[in-house]
Design a protein around this motif. Structure first.
Motif, mmCIF file in Angstrom:
data_model
loop_
_atom_site.group_PDB
_atom_site.id
_atom_site.type_symbol
_atom_site.label_atom_id
_atom_site.label_comp_id
_atom_site.label_asym_id
_atom_site.label_seq_id
_atom_site.Cartn_x
_atom_site.Cartn_y
_atom_site.Cartn_z
ATOM 1 N N GLY A 1 -3.673 -34.651 8.252
ATOM 2 C CA GLY A 1 -3.885 -34.347 9.662
ATOM 3 C C GLY A 1 -3.776 -32.869 9.964
ATOM 4 N N PHE A 2 -3.507 -32.562 11.239
ATOM 5 C CA PHE A 2 -3.464 -31.171 11.679
ATOM 6 C C PHE A 2 -2.324 -30.393 11.030
ATOM 7 C CE2 PHE A 2 -5.697 -33.158 15.343
ATOM 8 C CZ PHE A 2 -6.864 -32.402 15.267
ATOM 9 N N ALA A 3 -1.288 -31.095 10.605
ATOM 10 C CA ALA A 3 -0.118 -30.426 10.024
ATOM 11 C C ALA A 3 -0.167 -30.398 8.506
ATOM 12 C CB ALA A 3 1.155 -31.127 10.499
ATOM 13 N N THR A 4 -1.343 -30.540 7.919
ATOM 14 C CA THR A 4 -1.456 -30.704 6.473
ATOM 15 C C THR A 4 -0.808 -29.577 5.678
ATOM 16 O OG1 THR A 4 -3.018 -31.063 4.662
ATOM 17 C CG2 THR A 4 -3.738 -29.603 6.421
ATOM 18 N N ASP A 5 -0.879 -28.334 6.182
ATOM 19 C CA ASP A 5 -0.377 -27.198 5.412
ATOM 20 C C ASP A 5 1.055 -26.810 5.743
ATOM 21 O OD1 ASP A 5 -2.758 -26.668 3.906
ATOM 22 O OD2 ASP A 5 -3.661 -25.829 5.712
ATOM 23 N N ASP A 6 1.644 -27.414 6.736
ATOM 24 C CA ASP A 6 2.991 -27.015 7.155
ATOM 25 C C ASP A 6 4.022 -27.074 6.027
ATOM 26 O OD1 ASP A 6 1.801 -26.718 9.586
ATOM 27 O OD2 ASP A 6 3.085 -28.135 10.663
ATOM 28 N N PRO A 7 4.017 -28.122 5.178
ATOM 29 C CA PRO A 7 5.051 -28.193 4.135
ATOM 30 C C PRO A 7 4.987 -27.070 3.107
ATOM 31 C CG PRO A 7 4.055 -30.359 4.500
ATOM 32 C CD PRO A 7 3.196 -29.358 5.206
ATOM 33 N N ILE A 8 3.828 -26.446 2.936
ATOM 34 C CA ILE A 8 3.712 -25.377 1.942
ATOM 35 C C ILE A 8 3.780 -24.001 2.587
ATOM 36 C CG2 ILE A 8 2.441 -26.814 0.308
ATOM 37 C CD1 ILE A 8 -0.135 -25.449 1.246
ATOM 38 N N ARG A 9 4.016 -23.952 3.885
ATOM 39 C CA ARG A 9 4.111 -22.683 4.610
ATOM 40 C C ARG A 9 5.405 -22.655 5.427
ATOM 41 N NH1 ARG A 9 -2.125 -22.513 7.061
ATOM 42 N NH2 ARG A 9 -3.204 -22.457 5.036
ATOM 43 N N PRO A 10 6.564 -22.782 4.785
ATOM 44 C CA PRO A 10 7.820 -22.967 5.513
ATOM 45 C C PRO A 10 8.388 -21.668 6.079
ATOM 46 C CG PRO A 10 8.276 -22.826 3.191
ATOM 47 C CD PRO A 10 6.774 -22.776 3.326
ATOM 48 N N ALA A 11 9.337 -21.828 6.986
ATOM 49 C CA ALA A 11 10.077 -20.691 7.518
ATOM 50 C C ALA A 11 11.088 -20.207 6.489
ATOM 51 C CB ALA A 11 10.791 -21.080 8.806
ATOM 52 N N LEU A 12 11.271 -18.908 6.439
ATOM 53 C CA LEU A 12 12.305 -18.307 5.603
ATOM 54 C C LEU A 12 13.583 -18.136 6.416
ATOM 55 C CD1 LEU A 12 10.293 -15.458 3.839
ATOM 56 C CD2 LEU A 12 11.281 -17.467 2.718
ATOM 57 N N PRO A 13 14.745 -18.142 5.772
ATOM 58 C CA PRO A 13 15.972 -17.779 6.481
ATOM 59 C C PRO A 13 15.861 -16.350 7.028
ATOM 60 C CG PRO A 13 16.462 -18.746 4.337
ATOM 61 C CD PRO A 13 14.985 -18.501 4.368
ATOM 62 N N GLU A 14 16.714 -16.010 7.974
ATOM 63 C CA GLU A 14 16.675 -14.679 8.576
ATOM 64 C C GLU A 14 16.836 -13.590 7.517
ATOM 65 O OE1 GLU A 14 16.227 -13.390 11.574
ATOM 66 O OE2 GLU A 14 15.910 -15.243 12.695
ATOM 67 N N THR A 15 17.699 -13.829 6.545
ATOM 68 C CA THR A 15 17.924 -12.874 5.462
ATOM 69 C C THR A 15 17.864 -13.607 4.132
ATOM 70 O OG1 THR A 15 20.319 -13.197 5.630
ATOM 71 C CG2 THR A 15 19.367 -11.358 6.879
ATOM 72 N N PRO A 16 17.585 -12.891 3.046
ATOM 73 C CA PRO A 16 17.472 -13.546 1.735
ATOM 74 C C PRO A 16 18.770 -14.235 1.320
ATOM 75 C CG PRO A 16 16.552 -11.346 1.663
ATOM 76 C CD PRO A 16 17.259 -11.463 2.975
ATOM 77 N N VAL A 17 18.623 -15.483 0.905
ATOM 78 C CA VAL A 17 19.755 -16.225 0.361
ATOM 79 C C VAL A 17 19.245 -17.043 -0.814
ATOM 80 C CG1 VAL A 17 21.069 -16.371 2.507
ATOM 81 C CG2 VAL A 17 19.379 -18.142 1.984
ATOM 82 N N VAL A 18 20.093 -17.244 -1.786
ATOM 83 C CA VAL A 18 19.771 -18.143 -2.893
ATOM 84 C C VAL A 18 20.283 -19.515 -2.521
ATOM 85 C CG1 VAL A 18 20.151 -18.657 -5.320
ATOM 86 C CG2 VAL A 18 19.833 -16.289 -4.581
#
Length: 395
Positions: free
Chosen positions: A302-319
């Motif tokens: 559907g319209f959200a097909t790519d959302d799972p592969i384009r996620p939000a990053l945390p505000e700062t780098p974390v492992v």
């Protein structure tokens, strides 16, 4: 630039947590500078290039452009863009922007105002590949060339190093040659990366005057060979890769904003093998943000097909986990290795031996040689350089 380039590829709308759809109520925010927090992560990883998916005003996902001269209000404004470019310049990071010049969003003003878009017999805009929200540009109309040249020069003047050309394979090669030649009159060092999934890879470079194009054939062979335990497919693709490299350095990758995450497709061990291949084979490699931490993601529907592969990053780098830390360290070691052997970018690959479970190949260039042996059962790798450097690992 490309001889030493290793890109970190980011989808800004997703990485900064911007809403993709249903934001008509207004969601103007200064999200773009959030990427500044991740630039030191890029440097620690060993990359020196930032490849950005669309940042221009659009209706939804960024590839339905509304204004090529305006930063998407969900990301910010010109001042936010300038901050990001300045931060990159301070760190020696070159930036490529994603230019969508095959089509525009159906709500782009030029569609209604008689602009250079292709029309169906009834006068309605011709959609791209059946997508009714995208209107094809008319590349025979001189106004299209004027628009593209103006857009490219505008952002090159603002400090970027070059362009990724979306669906470049759908645009006539003569058009790209004309555009590139004109833009280089003002920006002779500008870099042009063309997206091609299928078609004549070499012709897009030679006839389109581009510097590099996406090597989708190699991407497919890497994940498929690892997943199916069939390195014969990869061996065939490496023969093709060698032929393509005669035209120019292919842009190589094992993940991007349009495909399932490599770790989801082949698991952590398989993703480790894929990283070794990416960073030892000839070409200009890019790391899709999060792959260096074994992010998971599979395209939906559907319209959200790519959302799972384009996620939000945390505000700062974390492992995020121990496997993520191990994958990051592997990428860091492999990129450092490639930095010590930059001749790999334009090297020539030759397969020496192949079974379903094992492949052995060499890369040679400028008087240097690498011999690589990869095994999928058990998963292991051995790299031997002619200068005595060795790298070996087992997972």
């Amino acid at each position: 630039m490309l001889d030493h380039a290793i890109f970190w590829h980011v989808y800004p709308l997703g990485a900064t947590g911007a809403p993709i759809r249903d934001w008509s109520t207004g969601d103007e925010a200064h999200r773009l500078p959030r990427l500044i927090n991740w630039l030191d992560h890029l440097i620690e990883l060993g990359c020196n290039g930032l490849l950005l998916a669309p940042v221009f005003a659009s209706s939804t996902h960024g590839y339905d452009t509304l204004d090529h001269f305006r930063i998407d209000p969900r990301l910010g404004d010109d001042a936010d863009f300038d901050r990001l470019i300045a931060a990159c310049r301070e760190r020696g990071i070159e930036v490529l922007l994603d230019g969508v010049f095959n089509h525009v969003g159906i709500h782009h003003p030029m569609v209604a105002d008689g602009g250079p878009v292709r029309r169906l017999p009834d006068g309605s805009p011709e959609p791209w590949e059946g997508h009714g929200d995208l209107a094809l540009l008319d590349h025979d109309d001189p106004r299209t060339a004027e628009l593209v040249v103006d857009v490219m020069n505008h952002w090159l003047d603002r400090g970027i190093a070059g362009w990724r050309l979306d669906v470049a394979y759908s645009v006539p090669t003569w058009f790209w040659a004309q555009i590139v030649d004109r833009v280089r009159q003002r920006h002779p060092d500008a870099v042009f990366l063309g997206e091609i999934i299928h078609g004549d890879y070499a012709a897009l470079i030679t006839e389109g005057h581009l510097d590099t194009v996406t090597q989708y054939e190699l991407w497919k062979a890497i994940w498929s060979s690892v997943k199916d335990v069939n390195f014969h497919e990869l061996a065939h693709a490496l023969g093709r890769h060698r032929e393509f490299m005669a035209a120019g350095p292919m842009q190589t990758f094992v993940g991007n904003h349009d495909v399932d995450r490599i770790a989801s497709t082949v698991g952590d061990e398989g993703a480790a093998l894929a990283a070794v291949l990416l960073l030892t084979l000839p070409g200009v490699p890019s790391i899709y943000y999060g792959d260096e931490q074994a992010f998971r993601g599979v395209k939906g529907t559907g319209f959200a097909t790519d959302d799972p592969i384009r996620p939000a990053l945390p505000e700062t780098p974390v492992v995020l986990s121990l496997p993520a830390a191990a994958m990051f360290e592997l990428h860091r070691e492999l990129i450092a290795l490639r930095r010590r052997h930059p001749w790999l970018t334009r090297g020539q690959v030759e397969v020496l031996d192949t079974t379903n479970e094992t492949i052995r190949y060499t890369v040679t260039g400028y008087g240097h040689r690498l011999e690589a042996t990869l095994t999928s059962a058990p998963v292991s790798v051995e790299l031997v350089f002619d200068d005595g450097e060795r790298f070996a690992a087992q997972w």
